[in-house]
Design a protein around this motif. Structure first.
Motif, PDB file in Angstrom:
ATOM      1  N   TRP A  84       0.833  -1.206   0.000  1.00 39.19           N
ATOM      2  CA  TRP A  84       0.000   0.000   0.000  1.00 39.19           C
ATOM      3  C   TRP A  84       0.867   1.255   0.000  1.00 39.19           C
ATOM      4  CZ3 TRP A  84      -3.621  -2.119   4.365  1.00 39.19           C
ATOM      5  CH2 TRP A  84      -4.482  -3.075   3.811  1.00 39.19           C
ATOM      6  N   PHE A  85       1.958   1.224   0.737  1.00 35.75           N
ATOM      7  CA  PHE A  85       2.842   2.387   0.755  1.00 35.75           C
ATOM      8  C   PHE A  85       3.428   2.645  -0.627  1.00 35.75           C
ATOM      9  CE2 PHE A  85       7.231   3.933   0.985  1.00 35.75           C
ATOM     10  CZ  PHE A  85       7.033   5.178   1.588  1.00 35.75           C
ATOM     11  N   ILE A  86       3.866   1.588  -1.282  1.00 34.00           N
ATOM     12  CA  ILE A  86       4.457   1.743  -2.616  1.00 34.00           C
ATOM     13  C   ILE A  86       3.417   2.255  -3.606  1.00 34.00           C
ATOM     14  CG2 ILE A  86       5.505   0.493  -4.537  1.00 34.00           C
ATOM     15  CD1 ILE A  86       6.781  -1.369  -2.455  1.00 34.00           C
ATOM     16  N   GLY A  87       2.199   1.682  -3.566  1.00 31.76           N
ATOM     17  CA  GLY A  87       1.158   2.131  -4.486  1.00 31.76           C
ATOM     18  C   GLY A  87       0.754   3.572  -4.247  1.00 31.76           C
ATOM     19  N   SER A  88       0.582   3.959  -2.984  1.00 37.95           N
ATOM     20  CA  SER A  88       0.211   5.337  -2.672  1.00 37.95           C
ATOM     21  C   SER A  88       1.311   6.307  -3.069  1.00 37.95           C
ATOM     22  CB  SER A  88      -0.090   5.468  -1.175  1.00 37.95           C
ATOM     23  OG  SER A  88      -1.106   4.581  -0.782  1.00 37.95           O
TER      24      SER A  88
END
Length: 225
Positions: free
Chosen positions: A118-122
């Motif tokens: 989620w961190f990478i996608g955001s």
């Protein structure tokens, strides 16, 4: 867990955390490079009415799948590594054979993989430039592609990866050096045929009587408290 073992485990946890941060930065850097190549696709999606939230969900799903695959690979490697470790230290560490990967460890690995995904996608979506344009032929010009500062961000991520890698390698070298020094430390005695135990709640007379009985046992050279 004793205090000395707790400190060692915390050091190992910190090293694993640094390794995870390096991997996250590496994947984020690759995602930014991928976004630069998907500029036209993103422009078409926005022209067809895709909102920022929809693209965010798309990137979150892609990065979550990638994170779960990485977590599954890590769990598989941990399971095999644990088998090898137990086979090597079963005679040295008491109850080492009871070590296993339980549900709490698997849940933690799954949650950590999803969080990293989620961190990478955001982070990837936040680096997208949102400027409406009808000229899709130009690709990155005036379309929602990578920001002009994306290249600079990629350089910063690469620099952070190198810096954290140096820290991790330095810490590993220091730990190996400390382990080598401890394994070759002169104790002033021969520990291979010595047995040490901890006794609690015993009086001085009980301890003296126990030492006499231990000293009288066959094969015991000396007993002391």
């Amino acid at each position: 867990v004793s205090e000395s073992h707790r400190k060692l485990l915390l050091v190992l946890l910190g090293a694993v955390g640094l390794l995870l941060v390096i991997a996250v930065f590496n994947v984020a850097n690759l995602q930014l490079a991928q976004v630069a190549g998907r500029t036209r696709e993103i422009a078409i999606r926005v022209a067809l009415g895709a909102t920022r939230g929809r693209l965010l969900r798309q990137f979150l799903i892609e990065s979550s799948i990638l994170g779960l695959l990485g977590g599954a690979g890590g769990v598989a490697a941990a399971f095999l590594g644990l088998r090898v470790l137990i086979a090597g230290v079963a005679r040295i560490i008491p109850r080492a054979a009871e070590t296993t990967l339980d549900g709490a460890v698997l849940a933690f690995a799954c949650g950590l993989s999803l969080t990293a995904g989620w961190f990478i996608g955001s982070f990837t979506v936040l680096r997208i430039r949102w400027v409406p344009s009808n000229n899709l032929r130009q690709g990155a010009v005036g379309s929602p592609g990578a920001e002009p500062g994306t290249q600079r961000v990629r350089y910063m991520l690469t620099a952070l990866q190198v810096a954290l890698s140096v820290v991790l390698l330095t810490a590993a070298a220091l730990l190996m050096r400390s382990f080598f020094q401890l394994s070759h430390f002169d104790l002033g005695m021969e520990p291979h045929r010595a047995l040490a135990v901890s006794l609690g709640g015993s009086s001085a007379s009980d301890r003296d009587g126990l030492l006499r009985r231990l000293g009288a046992m066959p094969g015991v050279i000396a007993a002391a408290a």
